[in-house]
Every structure is written in C-alpha cells, then in structure tokens.
Design an enzyme around this catalytic site. Sequence first.
Site, short mmCIF file in Angstrom:
data_model
loop_
_atom_site.label_atom_id
_atom_site.label_comp_id
_atom_site.label_asym_id
_atom_site.label_seq_id
_atom_site.Cartn_x
_atom_site.Cartn_y
_atom_site.Cartn_z
CG HIS A 123 2.31 -7.93 28.15
ND1 HIS A 123 1.10 -7.36 28.45
CD2 HIS A 123 2.51 -8.91 29.07
CE1 HIS A 123 0.59 -7.97 29.52
NE2 HIS A 123 1.42 -8.91 29.90
CB CYS A 162 -1.37 0.96 18.59
SG CYS A 162 -0.62 0.89 16.95
CB CYS A 213 -4.03 -5.91 23.75
SG CYS A 213 -2.40 -5.15 23.67
CB CYS A 266 1.70 -4.70 12.61
SG CYS A 266 2.69 -3.36 13.30
CB CYS A 324 5.59 0.55 19.53
SG CYS A 324 5.71 -0.46 18.07
CB CYS A 370 6.78 0.54 4.25
SG CYS A 370 6.07 -0.83 5.15
CB CYS A 381 3.37 -7.05 2.70
SG CYS A 381 1.97 -6.17 3.38
CB CYS A 437 -0.91 0.00 1.22
SG CYS A 437 0.00 0.11 2.76
CB CYS A 471 1.32 -3.24 9.35
SG CYS A 471 0.18 -3.02 8.00
CB CYS A 525 2.36 -2.06 27.91
SG CYS A 525 0.79 -1.30 27.59
CB CYS A 580 -0.55 -4.16 20.50
SG CYS A 580 0.76 -4.92 19.55
CB CYS A 621 -4.90 -3.76 30.61
SG CYS A 621 -4.33 -5.15 29.65
S1 SF4 Z 1 -2.60 -3.02 26.79
FE1 SF4 Z 1 -1.74 -4.84 25.76
S2 SF4 Z 1 0.50 -4.64 25.96
FE2 SF4 Z 1 -0.45 -3.17 27.40
S3 SF4 Z 1 -0.52 -4.32 29.37
FE3 SF4 Z 1 -2.51 -4.64 28.34
S4 SF4 Z 1 -2.20 -6.56 27.17
FE4 SF4 Z 1 -0.16 -5.83 27.74
#
Ligand code: SF4
Lengths: 362, 196
Positions: A228, A282, A261, A292, A270, A59, A154, A56, A187, A231, A289, A255
């Site tokens: 995770h 995201c 997620c 990707c 990220c 990137c 991709c 697309c 992605c 996060c 999440c 969460c």
């Molecule tokens: S939002 Fe997603 S990455 Fe963040 S703590 Fe919850 S499950 Fe884990």
Amino acid sequence: MESIFKGLSRRDFLKYCASIAAMLGLSEIYIPQIAAALEEAAKGKPPVIWMQGQSCAGCTISFINPREPTPAELVLDILSVRFHPNIMAAAGDVALNAIETTMEEAKGKYVYIFEGALPKAEGGRFCEIGETSAVDWVKRVAKDAHVVIAIGACASFGGIPAANRETTGASSVQDILGTPVVKIPGCPAHPDWVIGTVVKLLLFGKDAVLDGLDKYGRPKEFYGTLIHDNCPRRHWFEAGKFVEDFNDPEQANYCLLLKGCKGPFTYADCPKRKWNAGTNFCIDANAPCQGCTQPEFYVKFSPLYEKLPEIGIPGIAGYEVSADTIAKVLGIVTVAGIGLHLVGQIATGRLGKGGPPERGEK
Amino acid sequence: MARMVEEHPLPARVMHWIHLLCMGGLAISGWYIHRPFFGGGMGIMRWVHFICMYVVLINLVTRIYWAFLGAARDWHEFSLRPRDIRNTVKIVVYYLFIKREHPEVGKYNPPQKLIYGWLWPLLLIFQAISGFALYGPTADYFAWFTVWVGGLAHVRLIHYMTMWAFIITVALHVYLSLAEDFKSFLYMFFGVRPEE
Ligand code: SF4
Ligand code: HEM
Ligand code: HEM
C-alpha cells in the site's frame, strides 16, 4: 571471455552479479565480491534437495520463469540440485536414492528447500513421496540440513491447502518441525526472492540470512515494505477514488480497496520488483492484491473481493455474513426500538419529564 | 437545590464534551476510512482519527483519575452492588411503561452504571488496542493482539464492529437522555437547570 558458467560471457555474468546486488539492496562495490563468491561456490557446488508437498508446483514454475539466460539457470549452475520432482531427469528409486545419498555424503551441508504444505492428518497419508509421507520426509531430511527454506505460501504458512484444514491437516514446514525456518512466502514466490536468499546464503552465510528475517521469518530485503505504501494507485486512495464497478472504464485505474485489495496489510516489494521479468504485478493488472505473502493468506483474507472478512453465525455452519449486513440489522433494530419507545413516551405523556425523582428536594 | 448543582460538576461536564466531540470525530472519520462517502478526504479523515484517538484516551484516563482522586470522587456512583439486581428489574419495568413512577435507584440506574462505568471504558480500551495494532502494524507492542485475532484483516473487522457497538449504545444514551430526562440533558450540556 567466457565465464565459468556455460553459455554466459564474463560481461553478462558481471551484469547478473550487478542485478543480484541490486536485488539484495547492496551497493555496487559488492559486485566483484559477489562474482568471486559465486565462482567459488560454483566449484564446490553446494548440494540442494528440493521437495514438494501439497503444492501446485507454481513456485517451481515461477522460479524457472523464462528470461534468457535466467538468473535461475545461473543459480542452478552454481548449485547442485540433487533432487527436484519437476526438473530432474531421474525417476523412481534412482531419484529417491539421490536424496539418501545426499543426506549421507553432504550431512549438515545441503540446503533443503521445501515447496507446498504438509498434510499431517491420518498419519500423513494425504501426501506421500515414494512410500513415505511428506511429513516424515521433512522431519528426516531437515534434521541434517544446513538450512531449511520454505518456499511459497503453502510451505511457509499453510496457504490454500490449509484453508479449511480439517480434512488433510495441512500445515506449514515450521509447524511440522517446531523450529523456525527461512520462509519465502508468495503465491507463487518471486524468483528474485528465492535467488536473492540463496545468493545471500552463499555470500554471507547462514547467520546473516537468519539475522535478516522479520517476525514471520521472511527476509527483510524483500518483505520489508508495505504494498500500500509503494502502490502506483496510492494517489487515488488518498483522493478517495475507488473502483466500485469493474465494468466502468472510467474507474479502471482507481484504487482497488473496496474490491478487497489486501495491499494495506501485505508486506512485499511487488510494486517495485514486478513479476514476469519485471513486466507487471497484480494491482497494475487491475487485480486487487490478495495478500499472498502474509500468514493470513488464504483463509483469513477471504473473501478475496471483499474489504473485510465475513462473520460466521454461531450454530449455522458455513453460513457467513458481511460486517456491513450485521451493522445494518443492528442499526435497524436499534432505530425501531427507539421509535417504539418514543411512541410510548409520547402516549404516556412522559416525554422529557421522566428521570429520577428530584433528590435535592426529597 | 444545593445537591443539584453538584450533580454534574464542571469538570465532569467538560470531560463529557471532550468525550462527545472525540467520539463523534472518531466515528465519522472511522466510517470514512472504512468506506469513503466523498472523494478526497482520506488524508484529513485519518488525521482527525489520529488526533481524536489520543485526546479521547487522555480524557478517559483523566476521567478515571478524577472519579477516584478528584474533587467529587464519584466512582461509587458507577460501582455495582447487590441491590442493583433488584433495581434493574424496577427500572426495566419503568422503561417498559408498566410502572409510571421512576424508582429510586441512585444517581445512575443499573444499566447506566453498566454502560458508563464499565462497558464504554472497556470498549474504548479494547478499541485503542485494536486501533494501535492497525496504527503500527510493524511495531511489536500490539502484535500479540494481531496474532491473537488472526491477522490485520480481522483486527480491522473487530475495530469496525466495535464502532457499531458504540454507535448503538450511544444512540440509546442520546435518545434516553433527551426523551426521558431533558432537564438532565440541559444540565449536562450547558450547566443550566431551568427553575420550576
Ligand atoms: S490499490 Fe490496494 S495497495 Fe494500492 S492504494 Fe489501493 S488499497 Fe492500497
Ligand atoms: C481509542 C483509540 C483508537 C485508535 C488508536 C484508533 C486507531 C485507528 C487506526 C490506526 C485506524 C486505521 C486507519 C488507517 O489505516 O487508515 C482506525 C480505523 C478505524 N477506526 Fe479507529 N481508533 C480508535 C478509536 C475508534 C473509535 C472510538 C471508533 C468508533 C467509534 C473508531 C472507528 C474506526 C473505524 C470504523 C475505522 C475503519 C476500519 C475499517 O477500515 O473498516 N476508532 N482506527
Ligand atoms: C448528543 C450526544 C449526547 C448527549 C445528549 C448526552 C447526554 C448525557 C447526559 C444528559 C448525561 C447525564 C447522565 C444521565 O442523566 O444519564 C450523560 C452522561 C454521560 N455520557 Fe453522554 N451524551 C451524549 C453523548 C455521549 C457520548 C458520545 C459518550 C461517549 C461514548 C457519552 C458518555 C457519557 C458518560 C460516560 C456519562 C456519565 C459520566 C458522567 O457522569 O460524567 N455521552 N450524557
């Protein structure tokens, strides 16, 4: 003082070298070395061929994402991009001839960047560049490349085009070549991941890049940590507070696990690096999440808003149910079966008195 | 009565208790990890799951060792023989209330042999493989499994569905041991046999 890069002061240039050092996780003592290497590289202008298959162009857009002057511009100054479908001025035969010339002139020296999946069904006719299929281009151009870099989900693993790949046979670059390539999935791919990898290649050479790949072929600098584990919502996960209803403002920052997620399966930086020039990513934007950067993306991670994949029912194509539904049905059948049998046990007066005949006495 | 006392010797009863507590702990904590049913317990529940998973595996190995080389050497009670085909028919007929008399089938009837001696140990090993693939997603030991099933999301799915295989078979096991043969239950649990 001007640097050798157009429109960039020496001071700004060194700042970029510092940001590149940070990007690669190198200490500050490397900054002069990075500056020297980039200036050295800029003189030789390493040639790059950047092609697209089933993509697309996201990137590319991510790569030239505005920040003035962008690190991408810096790299584009250093590199000599001989072919790029979106940012080159040439078209038609002139553009295609640029590929041929580069392949001849810079045999074994050019960097080959590929974006998008490769449809191999029906002789590759689902994606053609010029009059040749993308599959054939990749095989030919990759042969004499110094390094092959697959950019985006991709090109790396098949991504979205490979979801239900029956029709086009969408494949990753590695599937087509049969040899390992450097992969920068996402992605789209984050510009820093692309730039960082290219700079590392210029600084330390091909072997250093190849040695720094994880088991899926991704540079460990960028794909070495679990979303995770870094996060910003992790404390809600530990506290057991989950978004179950997107419309409830009280839950807005909880969460996102139960909303599908994929952070617990996904390796990328990220949460620390963030997107759009360090603005957001995201999960901070309240979107689960989607995983990707993983080989599972897209099809093995769908449905995106469900915690677990669904299970296909054999014999009924395209019909899928959630694991919880199956569990419920099996549970009810079991309880019903036990209930019925219990009625039988009571009716026959056998309750608690059955079992094998007392062997000890026989 | 002498044979009676040997039926579930003390080591077997102890191991059954450990097994039961661990499986209970794993199922409850696993279910919580899947979908937390109250707030704030994730840390504890994962801790419980990780402790129980090691204990249950050690227990499994011990039980298998004991079955072959321990004092009772009761492995043959679980081995399937040709006559078990006939016995299966007999026991099904009995369970469906078509015949009143419990057939002579040995210590365990064929479905019991199948579940105790084969299904559960194999499911547990399978659960351990998928569990360790989740436990060390970056480690290479069980990466082959992750790749084989198509990624970690599917490992989780399989681990979760296997829990249901356990819950359903254990429900039948518990129901039958209570509703069918209460004496055997008292003996298995507390080592007591009420005198006639
Ligand atoms: S939002 Fe997603 S990455 Fe963040 S703590 Fe919850 S499950 Fe884990
Ligand atoms: C015997 C070895 C076992 C090991 C090594 C193991 C390991 C694990 C691990 C590492 C997790 C992930 C925890 C997390 O990421 O937070 C997990 C989740 C889970 N386990 Fe186990 N486990 C085992 C046995 C069992 C058993 C016997 C059951 C059920 C009877 C069970 C049920 C579950 C469930 C339901 C989950 C949650 C899955 C989901 O998120 O949907 N586990 N297990
Ligand atoms: C409240 C729960 C339970 C009760 C009341 C119970 C009861 C019994 C009884 C009475 C027996 C004797 C064999 C028979 O006559 O059928 C037995 C054997 C057995 N049980 Fe359970 N059980 C329970 C839970 C479990 C669980 C959770 C497991 C593991 C998944 C388990 C695994 C076994 C095995 C493997 C045997 C046979 C092995 C041996 O003889 O040592 N049980 N159980």
